[in-house]
Design a protein around this motif. Structure first.
Motif, PDB file in Angstrom:
ATOM      1  N   VAL A 112       0.857  -1.174   0.000  1.00 15.93           N
ATOM      2  CA  VAL A 112       0.000   0.000   0.000  1.00 15.93           C
ATOM      3  C   VAL A 112       0.897   1.229   0.000  1.00 15.93           C
ATOM      4  N   GLU A 113       0.752   2.046  -1.005  1.00 11.92           N
ATOM      5  CA  GLU A 113       1.612   3.223  -1.142  1.00 11.92           C
ATOM      6  C   GLU A 113       0.772   4.498  -1.151  1.00 11.92           C
ATOM      7  N   GLN A 114       1.203   5.427  -0.335  1.00 19.06           N
ATOM      8  CA  GLN A 114       0.538   6.713  -0.304  1.00 19.06           C
ATOM      9  C   GLN A 114       1.466   7.771  -0.878  1.00 19.06           C
ATOM     10  N   ASN A 115       0.864   8.750  -1.535  1.00 10.84           N
ATOM     11  CA  ASN A 115       1.647   9.913  -1.921  1.00 10.84           C
ATOM     12  C   ASN A 115       0.751  11.132  -1.972  1.00 10.84           C
ATOM     13  N   PRO A 116       1.319  12.277  -1.591  1.00  5.56           N
ATOM     14  CA  PRO A 116       2.701  12.425  -1.144  1.00  5.56           C
ATOM     15  C   PRO A 116       2.886  11.941   0.289  1.00  5.56           C
ATOM     16  N   LEU A 117       4.138  11.825   0.705  1.00  4.30           N
ATOM     17  CA  LEU A 117       4.423  11.449   2.076  1.00  4.30           C
ATOM     18  C   LEU A 117       4.289  12.652   3.000  1.00  4.30           C
ATOM     19  N   PHE A 118       4.556  13.815   2.452  1.00  7.25           N
ATOM     20  CA  PHE A 118       4.468  15.043   3.230  1.00  7.25           C
ATOM     21  C   PHE A 118       3.835  16.114   2.357  1.00  7.25           C
ATOM     22  N   LEU A 119       2.941  16.860   2.950  1.00  9.96           N
ATOM     23  CA  LEU A 119       2.224  17.884   2.208  1.00  9.96           C
ATOM     24  C   LEU A 119       2.082  19.130   3.066  1.00  9.96           C
ATOM     25  N   SER A 120       2.637  20.209   2.569  1.00  7.78           N
ATOM     26  CA  SER A 120       2.480  21.493   3.240  1.00  7.78           C
ATOM     27  C   SER A 120       1.623  22.380   2.350  1.00  7.78           C
ATOM     28  N   MET A 121       0.539  22.880   2.881  1.00  4.66           N
ATOM     29  CA  MET A 121      -0.364  23.663   2.051  1.00  4.66           C
ATOM     30  C   MET A 121      -0.905  24.858   2.831  1.00  4.66           C
ATOM     31  N   GLN A 122      -1.361  25.829   2.080  1.00  2.00           N
ATOM     32  CA  GLN A 122      -1.923  27.032   2.678  1.00  2.00           C
ATOM     33  C   GLN A 122      -3.398  26.797   2.990  1.00  2.00           C
ATOM     34  N   GLU A 123      -3.869  27.473   4.005  1.00  2.00           N
ATOM     35  CA  GLU A 123      -5.299  27.436   4.289  1.00  2.00           C
ATOM     36  C   GLU A 123      -6.065  27.910   3.064  1.00  2.00           C
ATOM     37  N   GLY A 124      -7.207  27.278   2.835  1.00  2.00           N
ATOM     38  CA  GLY A 124      -8.067  27.665   1.736  1.00  2.00           C
ATOM     39  C   GLY A 124      -7.803  26.932   0.438  1.00  2.00           C
ATOM     40  N   LYS A 125      -6.679  26.222   0.367  1.00  2.00           N
ATOM     41  CA  LYS A 125      -6.351  25.499  -0.867  1.00  2.00           C
ATOM     42  C   LYS A 125      -6.948  24.104  -0.871  1.00  2.00           C
ATOM     43  N   ASN A 126      -7.000  23.521  -2.066  1.00  2.00           N
ATOM     44  CA  ASN A 126      -7.489  22.149  -2.249  1.00  2.00           C
ATOM     45  C   ASN A 126      -6.314  21.242  -2.579  1.00  2.00           C
ATOM     46  N   TYR A 127      -6.427  19.993  -2.164  1.00  2.00           N
ATOM     47  CA  TYR A 127      -5.392  19.021  -2.533  1.00  2.00           C
ATOM     48  C   TYR A 127      -5.927  17.613  -2.383  1.00  2.00           C
ATOM     49  N   THR A 128      -5.236  16.668  -3.028  1.00  2.00           N
ATOM     50  CA  THR A 128      -5.645  15.268  -2.996  1.00  2.00           C
ATOM     51  C   THR A 128      -4.484  14.382  -2.562  1.00  2.00           C
ATOM     52  N   ILE A 129      -4.788  13.467  -1.666  1.00  2.00           N
ATOM     53  CA  ILE A 129      -3.834  12.434  -1.250  1.00  2.00           C
ATOM     54  C   ILE A 129      -4.227  11.138  -1.947  1.00  2.00           C
ATOM     55  N   TYR A 130      -3.226  10.422  -2.448  1.00  2.00           N
ATOM     56  CA  TYR A 130      -3.481   9.204  -3.207  1.00  2.00           C
ATOM     57  C   TYR A 130      -3.021   7.970  -2.451  1.00  2.00           C
ATOM     58  N   CYS A 131      -3.794   6.912  -2.597  1.00  2.00           N
ATOM     59  CA  CYS A 131      -3.464   5.635  -1.962  1.00  2.00           C
ATOM     60  C   CYS A 131      -3.605   4.539  -3.012  1.00  2.00           C
ATOM     61  N   LEU A 139      -7.131   2.166  -6.378  1.00  2.00           N
ATOM     62  CA  LEU A 139      -6.771   3.527  -5.998  1.00  2.00           C
ATOM     63  C   LEU A 139      -7.865   4.133  -5.134  1.00  2.00           C
ATOM     64  N   SER A 140      -7.434   4.764  -4.062  1.00  2.00           N
ATOM     65  CA  SER A 140      -8.343   5.574  -3.275  1.00  2.00           C
ATOM     66  C   SER A 140      -7.759   6.969  -3.162  1.00  2.00           C
ATOM     67  N   THR A 141      -8.647   7.948  -3.097  1.00  2.00           N
ATOM     68  CA  THR A 141      -8.189   9.328  -2.945  1.00  2.00           C
ATOM     69  C   THR A 141      -8.865   9.952  -1.734  1.00  2.00           C
ATOM     70  N   LEU A 142      -8.137  10.845  -1.108  1.00  2.00           N
ATOM     71  CA  LEU A 142      -8.676  11.651  -0.018  1.00  2.00           C
ATOM     72  C   LEU A 142      -8.513  13.101  -0.439  1.00  2.00           C
ATOM     73  N   HIS A 143      -9.629  13.740  -0.734  1.00  2.00           N
ATOM     74  CA  HIS A 143      -9.587  15.105  -1.245  1.00  2.00           C
ATOM     75  C   HIS A 143      -9.884  16.093  -0.126  1.00  2.00           C
ATOM     76  N   ILE A 144      -9.063  17.106  -0.078  1.00  3.00           N
ATOM     77  CA  ILE A 144      -9.208  18.142   0.936  1.00  3.00           C
ATOM     78  C   ILE A 144      -9.678  19.416   0.243  1.00  3.00           C
ATOM     79  N   THR A 145     -10.779  19.946   0.726  1.00 12.13           N
ATOM     80  CA  THR A 145     -11.335  21.165   0.133  1.00 12.13           C
ATOM     81  C   THR A 145     -11.177  22.336   1.104  1.00 12.13           C
TER      82      THR A 145
END
Lengths: 118, 112
Positions: free
Chosen positions: B4-23, B71-77
């Motif tokens: 089971v591989e996740q990416n990215p391993l580390f994520l630094s983001m600004q408040e208000g932005k969107n991003y997706t973590i992949y598994c 594949l699973s994704t975790l989306h941050i809004t």
């Protein structure tokens, strides 16, 4: 609302010493698990139990033993600790939903035991 | 052996932005879990995905599962600081809900 309780929370051992980690759950769960978590890694399953009196090996069982004499307790033993066993240990327990629903089997975790072996 | 591989391993983001973590995972499974871990704390269940196409949402987090793509994704809004934590996906490899293999985790840091 105890849930899953692990004792102790911290422990420092010398190489070759032995110790037992205790996990207790008050949710009447059938399944219990011991994991270890190393820096930058996910959890790896050490041993697990699907019911009182039963145990089975997980992914990384070497150097550990377990016992489940009572349904609510799951003990993890280190007979002769090694520095490679320095880790954070998590216990978990779970149930499986029944009655026609697809089994969910959410695992509930304890707070962890931080173990250092010098 | 299930990987089971996740990416990215580390994520630094600004408040208000969107991003997706992949598994991504290596063998067939119809069941996947997402957990959250705060520093020095235990793991807390976030989502349970039980079939292909499953989508679950809670607040600013949405998880989905594509079993065909493994594949699973975790989306941050619109990220907020309170979402800062490490997120783990875990694949159920006995399809009975008992045995989980965890990814290495994604450490998320949301900056004000």
């Amino acid at each position: 609302n105890a849930g899953v309780t692990q004792t102790p929370k911290f422990r420092v051992l010398k190489t070759g010493q032995s110790m037992t980690l205790l996990c207790a759950q008050d949710m009447n769960h059938e399944y219990m698990y011991w994991y270890r978590q190393d820096p930058g890694m996910g959890l790896r399953l050490i041993h697990y139990s699907v019911g009182e009196g039963t145990t089975a090996k997980g992914e990384v069982p070497d150097g550990y033993n377990v016992s489940r004499l009572k349904k609510q307790n799951f003990l993890l033993g280190l007979e002769s600790a090694a520095p490679s066993q320095t880790s954070v240990y998590f216990c978990a327990s779970s149930f499986t939903t029944s009655g026609g629903a697809i089994a969910k089997n959410i695992q509930y975790f304890g707070a962890g035991t931080r173990l250092s072996v010098l | 052996e299930l990987k089971v591989e996740q990416n990215p391993l580390f994520l630094s983001m600004q408040e208000g932005k969107n991003y997706t973590i992949y598994c991504n995972y290596s063998t067939t499974s119809d069941r996947l879990y997402w957990y959250r871990q705060d520093p020095g704390k235990s793991l807390e269940s976030l989502f349970v995905l039980l079939s292909n196409g499953a989508v679950k949402q809670e607040g600013r987090l949405m998880a989905s599962l594509d079993t065909k793509a493994r594949l699973s994704t975790l989306h941050i809004t619109a990220a907020v600081h309170d979402l800062s934590a490490t997120y783990f996906c875990a694949v159920d490899w006995d399809n009975a809900g008992n045995m989980l293999t965890f990814g290495g985790g994604t450490r998320l840091m949301v900056k004000p």
